[in-house]
Scaffold this motif. Structure first.
Motif, PDB file in Angstrom:
ATOM      1  N   GLU A   3       2.229  -0.801  13.036  1.00  0.00           N
ATOM      2  CA  GLU A   3       1.644  -1.631  11.985  1.00  0.00           C
ATOM      3  C   GLU A   3       2.402  -2.950  11.832  1.00  0.00           C
ATOM      4  O   GLU A   3       1.812  -4.026  11.802  1.00  0.00           O
ATOM      5  N   GLN A   4       3.728  -2.862  11.731  1.00  0.00           N
ATOM      6  CA  GLN A   4       4.503  -4.083  11.499  1.00  0.00           C
ATOM      7  C   GLN A   4       4.457  -5.011  12.705  1.00  0.00           C
ATOM      8  O   GLN A   4       4.514  -6.237  12.554  1.00  0.00           O
ATOM      9  N   THR A  14       0.785  -7.375   5.543  1.00  0.00           N
ATOM     10  CA  THR A  14      -0.268  -6.606   4.867  1.00  0.00           C
ATOM     11  C   THR A  14       0.101  -5.142   4.665  1.00  0.00           C
ATOM     12  O   THR A  14      -0.727  -4.355   4.202  1.00  0.00           O
ATOM     13  N   GLU A  15       1.318  -4.756   4.995  1.00  0.00           N
ATOM     14  CA  GLU A  15       1.704  -3.349   4.875  1.00  0.00           C
ATOM     15  C   GLU A  15       1.880  -2.935   3.422  1.00  0.00           C
ATOM     16  O   GLU A  15       1.966  -3.770   2.525  1.00  0.00           O
ATOM     17  N   GLY A  16       1.975  -1.627   3.224  1.00  0.00           N
ATOM     18  CA  GLY A  16       2.297  -1.098   1.906  1.00  0.00           C
ATOM     19  C   GLY A  16       1.095  -0.666   1.107  1.00  0.00           C
ATOM     20  O   GLY A  16      -0.057  -0.903   1.459  1.00  0.00           O
ATOM     21  N   TYR A  35      -4.356  -0.306  11.507  1.00  0.00           N
ATOM     22  CA  TYR A  35      -4.775  -1.039  12.708  1.00  0.00           C
ATOM     23  C   TYR A  35      -5.368  -0.092  13.744  1.00  0.00           C
ATOM     24  O   TYR A  35      -6.316  -0.438  14.445  1.00  0.00           O
ATOM     25  N   ILE A  36      -4.826   1.116  13.833  1.00  0.00           N
ATOM     26  CA  ILE A  36      -5.330   2.079  14.811  1.00  0.00           C
ATOM     27  C   ILE A  36      -6.794   2.423  14.510  1.00  0.00           C
ATOM     28  O   ILE A  36      -7.591   2.680  15.430  1.00  0.00           O
ATOM     29  N   ARG A  62      -5.907  -7.910   5.707  1.00  0.00           N
ATOM     30  CA  ARG A  62      -5.741  -7.382   7.069  1.00  0.00           C
ATOM     31  C   ARG A  62      -7.039  -7.366   7.850  1.00  0.00           C
ATOM     32  O   ARG A  62      -7.092  -7.843   8.988  1.00  0.00           O
ATOM     33  N   PHE A  63      -8.112  -6.801   7.267  1.00  0.00           N
ATOM     34  CA  PHE A  63      -9.385  -6.725   7.980  1.00  0.00           C
ATOM     35  C   PHE A  63      -9.908  -8.117   8.366  1.00  0.00           C
ATOM     36  O   PHE A  63     -10.261  -8.339   9.526  1.00  0.00           O
TER      37      PHE A  63
END
Length: 201
Positions: A3-4, A14-16, A35-36, A62-63
């Motif tokens: 992800e990172q 965009t994490e968390g 992301y996967i 993110r999207f």
């Protein structure tokens, strides 16, 4: 890719998970689509350069950033939270500073989802359980009104779909199930890890 690492590739953060300070019956916490999962979706679901996406409850974006970078399609993120909207705009500044020039546009709007005015070019709508069924119904009604005024094929894409969302689309709208995409690495542990695409033609 972790992800990172993917965030780093796009020059965004965009994490968390973000819980609301004051719990709401209508708005769910922020959590970005893995992301996967996005990779699994777009391995099976195709779109055209003329398509225009809207991500309701886009959070930090993110999207929108993913599809703009990888698919070169236009996208608008809609977010009600001022803090998340600000973070999406910071991500946008960082992303645009290094992204390749493309005809596709990317932007963010701070507003309630049900107040978003559906553009006649908008034809792909993304939801990752951002809000209650009551708000979802209002948003879908706005989309259907736009289709009535400007006839076109429209897709509604749901990730980790709730039975309320699905039942409403199946029973109360002209949308029909078009495709289901499972996330192979996650689906075996959790059958909710999939996308459903509903289409109205």
């Amino acid at each position: 890719m972790k992800e990172q690492d993917h965030d780093r590739l796009l020059r965004i953060k965009t994490e968390g998970i973000r819980e609301w300070q004051h719990q709401s019956a209508h708005y769910n916490r922020y959590e970005a689509t893995p992301y996967i999962a996005l990779e699994a979706l777009f391995n099976e679901y195709t779109c055209n350069s003329s398509d225009k996406f809207v991500d309701f409850g886009c959070g930090k974006g993110r999207f929108p950033f993913y599809i703009h970078h990888h698919l070169h399609v236009s996208v608008t993120g809609v977010e009600m939270s001022g803090q998340l909207y600000q973070e999406s705009m910071e991500n946008l500044a960082s992303y645009m500073g290094r992204s390749k020039q493309t005809r596709a546009s990317i932007g963010f709007e701070r507003m309630l989802a049900e107040e978003y005015k559906v553009d006649f070019k908008d034809n792909r709508f993304y939801f990752f359980n951002p809000f209650s069924i009551q708000i979802f119904q209002k948003v879908i009604d706005n989309i259907l009104l736009s289709i009535e005024n400007y006839p076109r094929s429209v897709d509604v894409i749901l990730y980790y779909p709730t039975s309320d969302y699905i039942q409403f689309l199946e029973i109360n709208t002209p949308f029909e199930l078009f495709k289901e995409v499972k996330v192979p690495e996650l689906y075996e542990q959790n059958s909710n890890e999939h996308f459903v695409v509903f289409r109205c033609e």
